[in-house]
Enzyme design. Structure first.
Site, mmCIF file in Angstrom:
data_model
loop_
_atom_site.group_PDB
_atom_site.id
_atom_site.type_symbol
_atom_site.label_atom_id
_atom_site.label_comp_id
_atom_site.label_asym_id
_atom_site.label_seq_id
_atom_site.Cartn_x
_atom_site.Cartn_y
_atom_site.Cartn_z
ATOM 1 N N CYS A 1 -74.565 -36.016 15.171
ATOM 2 C CA CYS A 1 -73.191 -35.523 15.412
ATOM 3 C C CYS A 1 -72.374 -36.584 16.147
ATOM 4 O O CYS A 1 -72.743 -37.032 17.232
ATOM 5 C CB CYS A 1 -73.244 -34.231 16.229
ATOM 6 S SG CYS A 1 -71.646 -33.704 16.871
ATOM 7 N N CYS B 1 -71.349 -35.530 19.662
ATOM 8 C CA CYS B 1 -72.472 -35.636 20.610
ATOM 9 C C CYS B 1 -72.653 -37.082 21.029
ATOM 10 O O CYS B 1 -72.850 -37.380 22.215
ATOM 11 C CB CYS B 1 -73.751 -35.104 19.968
ATOM 12 S SG CYS B 1 -73.691 -33.367 19.475
#
Length: 466
Positions: A386, A389
């Site tokens: 991600c 993230c």
């Protein structure tokens, strides 16, 4: 971030220059930084009175006082809700990219500098993206330049930096990796671990995280990416875009704009321009180096080889990226972005530090069941692939360091794949990343509601609930 010339250009083979000397490409006309005029330019409408001198401006990474955070002060300020609500309507950058698709690099550069002023900077790698600095000079507008000094560059590259500063009468704003992170990596794995387990971890410490810090102090940045640099991964680069991987000054997705003025320019044309303008170039180019990065990870290429063959040559040809432009990487047909990212990052987890506890499925289940915890916990639910993230990795690592002896535990739980259904049902996972606070005397976790993921905002959230 580095620009490169294809191995078919004549520059690498037509000249022989000692490796210890900086070279200049052959001169056409008699140009000097102080007396080059703009009257002959027809690609943009700039008046003759606009040939302003360069001025020193605030650096990308200003550090007036030392504090516990390595994030620029401007990047760690929590935006007042009333101020945030007054933001201008979001511009359609896809539409702007289409409008500028056939524009010259000079026009694109002028548009970028006009639009963002002191809130934009050129990313300079020490390769042929000196072309970006030359285009910026030709606009007559003030401009800023920053570069990532990994500590592993060739001596010729450092000499080149010095020559560029003198040529353009500027100061390059250098960004350095965190000393403790480098120390931990080298002490744990040695100086050349990337030859054994891949270059991603080293690049993340020495390049990606310093870049992230730099960009948090900007609203836009200018890169030397070209479509022909790496047809397998960069063939669809637009001239301007919302940065898909990093955050800017205002924080959150969409807060940083990425300009790629030479995206549509052929490498051979780049070098023709550099020769015509008589600007300094890295002397490594005359020794067969095309794409130039860190010394241990870069080598000369043979005639006929693609320029990226000289980077991380011991790895799969499909992985010739360091992470600075990962949001632009094109996926192979039939492979989803998630599955491709999973395969690349399988061995490269996030938030890897002793101050953050890795929770297994059993661990987070037990934590969620406890009604009387000895210590409160803050836990991030994440997926390594991600981009958001990845974008908060540095701030969350800083959070772990800040809370190390505070009585608050900092943890992480990988919630993708087989764990995603459980996390959605039991842990309030909506999207990645999700951040939960587990109080001492309550079994119900409290979900962090904001997209502001800088360390100060996270600390404020913890302090309000602990």
């Amino acid at each position: 971030m580095a620009l490169a010339v294809s191995s078919s250009t004549s520059f690498s083979t037509s000249r022989s220059v000692p490796s210890q000397e900086l070279i200049k490409v052959s001169q056409i006309g008699s140009y000097k930084p102080s007396d080059r005029g703009l009257n002959s330019l027809s690609t943009v409408n700039i008046s003759s009175s606009s040939s302003r001198r360069r001025s020193l401006v605030k650096p990308v990474f200003a550090e007036p006082k030392r504090n516990d955070s390595v994030v620029p002060q401007a990047a760690s300020t929590v935006i007042n809700p009333e101020v945030a609500s007054q933001k201008e309507e979001t511009e359609d950058f896809e539409k702007l990219a289409k409008q500028l698709e056939n524009a010259s690099p000079l026009e694109i550069m002028d548009k970028a500098l006009e639009k963002y002023g002191n809130d934009i900077a050129i990313a300079f790698s020490g390769a042929e993206d000196v072309v970006l600095i030359e285009y910026a000079r030709l606009t007559g507008r003030p401009f800023r330049v920053f570069s990532l000094d990994t500590g592993r560059l060739n001596p010729e590259t450092y000499q080149f930096f010095d020559a560029v500063e003198k040529q353009y009468d500027i100061r390059i704003e250098y960004m350095f990796p965190d000393a403790l992170e480098v120390q931990g990596l080298v002490r744990t794995k040695g100086l050349f671990s990337f030859y054994e387990d891949g270059h991603q971890e080293c690049c993340r410490v020495r390049k990606v995280r310093p870049l992230r810090r730099a960009l948090k102090g900007l609203k836009a940045w200018i890169t030397g990416q070209r479509k022909d640099q790496s047809p397998g991964t960069r063939s669809e680069i637009p001239v301007v875009q919302v940065d898909p991987a990093f955050e800017g000054l205002d924080g959150g997705p969409g807060s940083l704009i990425k300009w790629n003025p030479v995206a549509n320019v052929n490498g051979g044309d780049i070098w023709n321009f550099l020769r015509a303008m008589n600007v300094p170039v890295n002397s490594l180019h005359s020794q067969g180096y095309v794409s130039i990065g860190c010394e241990p990870c870069t080598r000369a290429v043979l005639p006929g080889q693609h320029e990226r063959e000289g980077r991380w040559w011991w790895e799969d040809a499909k992985a010739k990226e360091c992470g600075l432009h990962k949001g632009n990487i094109k996926q192979e047909e039939g492979v989803s972005a998630q599955s491709a990212s999973d395969s690349v990052t399988k061995e490269n987890d996030l938030f890897e530090t002793e101050s953050i506890v890795t929770l297994s499925r059993t661990g987070i289940e037990n934590l969620a069941k406890l009604e009387n915890r000895k210590e409160p916990w803050i836990v991030v639910l994440y997926a390594p692939w991600c981009q958001f993230c990845q974008g908060m990795e540095e701030s969350y690592v800083q959070l772990g360091e800040k809370l190390r002896d505070s009585g608050v535990k900092v943890g992480k739980f990988r919630a993708d794949g087989d764990q995603k259904e459980y996390a959605q049902k039991e842990l309030q996972l909506g999207s990645f990343p999700s951040i939960l606070f587990f109080p001492k005397h309550s079994s119900q976790p409290i979900k962090y509601p904001s997209e502001k993921r800088d360390v100060d905002s996270l600390v404020a959230f913890v302090n309000a609930l602990r």
